[in-house]
Design a protein around this motif. Structure first.
Motif, PDB file in Angstrom:
ATOM      1  N   CYS A 359      42.680 126.622  93.930  1.00  0.00           N
ATOM      2  CA  CYS A 359      43.511 126.530  95.134  1.00  0.00           C
ATOM      3  C   CYS A 359      42.630 126.406  96.379  1.00  0.00           C
ATOM      4  O   CYS A 359      41.680 127.152  96.568  1.00  0.00           O
ATOM      5  N   CYS A 362      45.193 125.446 101.293  1.00  0.00           N
ATOM      6  CA  CYS A 362      45.523 124.492 102.357  1.00  0.00           C
ATOM      7  C   CYS A 362      46.914 124.757 102.942  1.00  0.00           C
ATOM      8  O   CYS A 362      47.232 124.295 104.033  1.00  0.00           O
ATOM      9  N   GLY A 363      47.783 125.430 102.168  1.00  0.00           N
ATOM     10  CA  GLY A 363      49.123 125.749 102.661  1.00  0.00           C
ATOM     11  C   GLY A 363      50.105 124.602 102.566  1.00  0.00           C
ATOM     12  O   GLY A 363      51.251 124.708 103.015  1.00  0.00           O
ATOM     13  N   CYS A 365      51.752 123.463 100.040  1.00  0.00           N
ATOM     14  CA  CYS A 365      52.948 123.844  99.273  1.00  0.00           C
ATOM     15  C   CYS A 365      53.895 124.660 100.142  1.00  0.00           C
ATOM     16  O   CYS A 365      55.116 124.450 100.106  1.00  0.00           O
ATOM     17  N   CYS A 408      50.747 119.489  95.777  1.00  0.00           N
ATOM     18  CA  CYS A 408      49.494 120.255  95.708  1.00  0.00           C
ATOM     19  C   CYS A 408      48.295 119.328  95.468  1.00  0.00           C
ATOM     20  O   CYS A 408      48.217 118.662  94.433  1.00  0.00           O
TER      21      CYS A 408
END
Ligand code: SF4
Ligand code: SF4
Length: 431
Positions: A359, A362-363, A365, A408
């Motif tokens: 992950c 990045c935010g 989602c 994503c």
């Protein structure tokens, strides 16, 4: 809690051309039909037939008997062979009534006649119940129950958006059964005591819009609402907000609107004019994993394997088979499950190697979740088995739209993590 909806919608590649213009394929019933004893998540059914009984097309064979009443009807004539537990599209083994098809298609009538012009609101609601009309867009929720609301309803909104990639079955139903659609929405207006009906269709479907506009000209209370080609526009909350700029807490009735899928309205219209329950279903079978993608018209209870064989079979040994569309459907490990009245698609794609990364935080989602959730945080809470945090993050409000996985950049199965979190929460609530 009000679920956030707004700008978090995305245009996604539709692949609709694979089936929009092909001929509809009529699939004959196989030698054995399997009627699944499930509606939504409920398997509480009273079986009305026994081994050795002869049944006809439209014989009522079972009825859901918990707080909802939903009858099931046979799509063929033949002999009941018994009850068998087989895998269902909901990913769990479920009892099915097995009927040996005698291919005579002798029929009976199990639904009363309804004079729509003279019928009262309550009589139409009762008719929708005994005709077994459920949400045909995938949910299977009993339609009559939605109309028992004490709320004042002004508008019936027909959802003809069909926003998930590949699926075109609603489109083809609206095009081919327009008069049934009109009968269905008039019946829904009566059930709702509504003054207007709006039909939501994507702006991009110019041909369908023109066609429906022409068909509804004699009905001044009916109009089309064009909406953007973004996902998930077909979700009730997104749709109600896009058209009326209104938000609600639980159900659209709070803002005087009741929403039904277009195919549900058509099923109701057909029940009224033909006195038949939902025994046949239009299903989109599409993707690069099936030799001849098409919309098929098929008896309920037909195994997916039978349909796939009729369409030429798979294109590859390594395919991913989804019951439903690619965003919200369930990935199946077998094709030995059957079509229900609310199966709208089978999506088959060649399996691709996906190299996921860690992950990036990045935010993206979070930014795209139409329910206003924080999918990455829910995933982290699920991995940490922190049930309290999962509850605080409202994981149960996830609609499993699949958008968090789709956007994503690390190709992580974010939706799957949220689904697991929902299950953990459901187990805790049930404990
Ligand atoms: S699958 Fe659930 S968490 Fe993910 S974007 Fe859709 S609603 Fe949000
Ligand atoms: S979009 Fe993917 S990479 Fe970005 S925060 Fe969400 S899970 Fe992590």
């Amino acid at each position: 809690m009000s679920v956030w909806i707004g700008s978090m919608q995305k245009h996604i590649e539709g692949f609709k051309e694979l089936t929009t213009y092909n001929d509809i394929v009529n699939i004959a019933a196989p030698k054995e039909i399997y009627i699944p004893l499930i509606n939504g998540v409920s398997t509480a059914f009273e079986v009305l037939v026994k081994e050795g009984d002869r049944v006809f097309v439209n014989t009522k064979v079972a009825v859901r008997n918990d707080r909802f009443e939903v009858p099931l009807f046979s799509p063929v004539s033949g002999v009941v062979k018994g009850i068998k537990k087989i895998m269902h599209a909901s990913l769990k083994p479920v009892d099915h009534i097995v009927i040996e098809n005698d291919e005579l298609y002798e029929s009976t009538i199990s639904i009363p006649h309804l004079d729509l012009e003279k019928a009262t609101k309550d009589e139409v609601i009762e008719f929708a119940k005994v005709a077994g009309i459920v949400g045909m867009g995938g949910a299977g929720f009993p339609t009559y129950f939605k109309y028992l609301t004490p709320a004042t309803l002004k508008v019936v909104l027909i959802n003809g958006v069909e926003c998930e990639p590949y699926i075109t079955s609603d489109y083809r139903m609206m095009e081919n059964y327009t008069q049934d659609l009109i009968t269905g929405f008039i019946a829904m207006m009566k059930m709702a005591n509504a003054q207007e009906v709006h039909i939501a269709i994507k702006k991009s479907k110019k041909k369908l819009i023109k066609y429906i506009q022409e068909a509804i000209k004699p009905y001044p209370f009916a109009s089309i609402k064009e909406v953007d080609d973004v996902y998930p526009m077909g979700w009730e909350r997104t749709l109600v907000y896009a058209i009326y700029k209104k938000r609600y807490v639980k159900i659209p009735c709070e803002v005087n609107v009741i929403v039904n899928n277009a195919t549900t309205a058509i099923a109701l219209g057909q029940a009224i004019t033909k006195q038949m329950g939902p025994t046949m279903k239009m299903v989109t079978v599409s993707g690069n994993g099936i030799k001849n993608p098409a919309n098929v018209f098929v008896p309920v209870g037909t195994p997916a394997s039978h349909i796939i064989a009729q369409l030429g079979g798979y294109t590859d040994e390594n395919i991913t088979l989804v019951a439903g569309g690619p965003m919200m459907g369930k990935t199946m490990t077998t094709d030995a499950w059957v079509i229900t009245p609310y199966t709208n698609a089978i999506t088959i794609t060649k399996t691709e190697q996906v190299d996921s990364m860690t992950c990036l935080r990045c935010g993206t989602c979070n930014d795209h979740c139409p329910a206003g959730l924080l999918p990455v945080r829910i995933n982290n809470a699920e991995q940490a088995k922190n049930v309290d945090l999962i509850a605080q993050l409202n994981a149960d409000l996830c609609i499993e739209c699949g958008l968090c996985t789709y956007v994503c950049p690390s190709k992580l199965e974010v939706t799957e993590g949220v689904r697991r979190a929902k299950r953990v929460l459901a187990l805790k609530k049930g404990a």
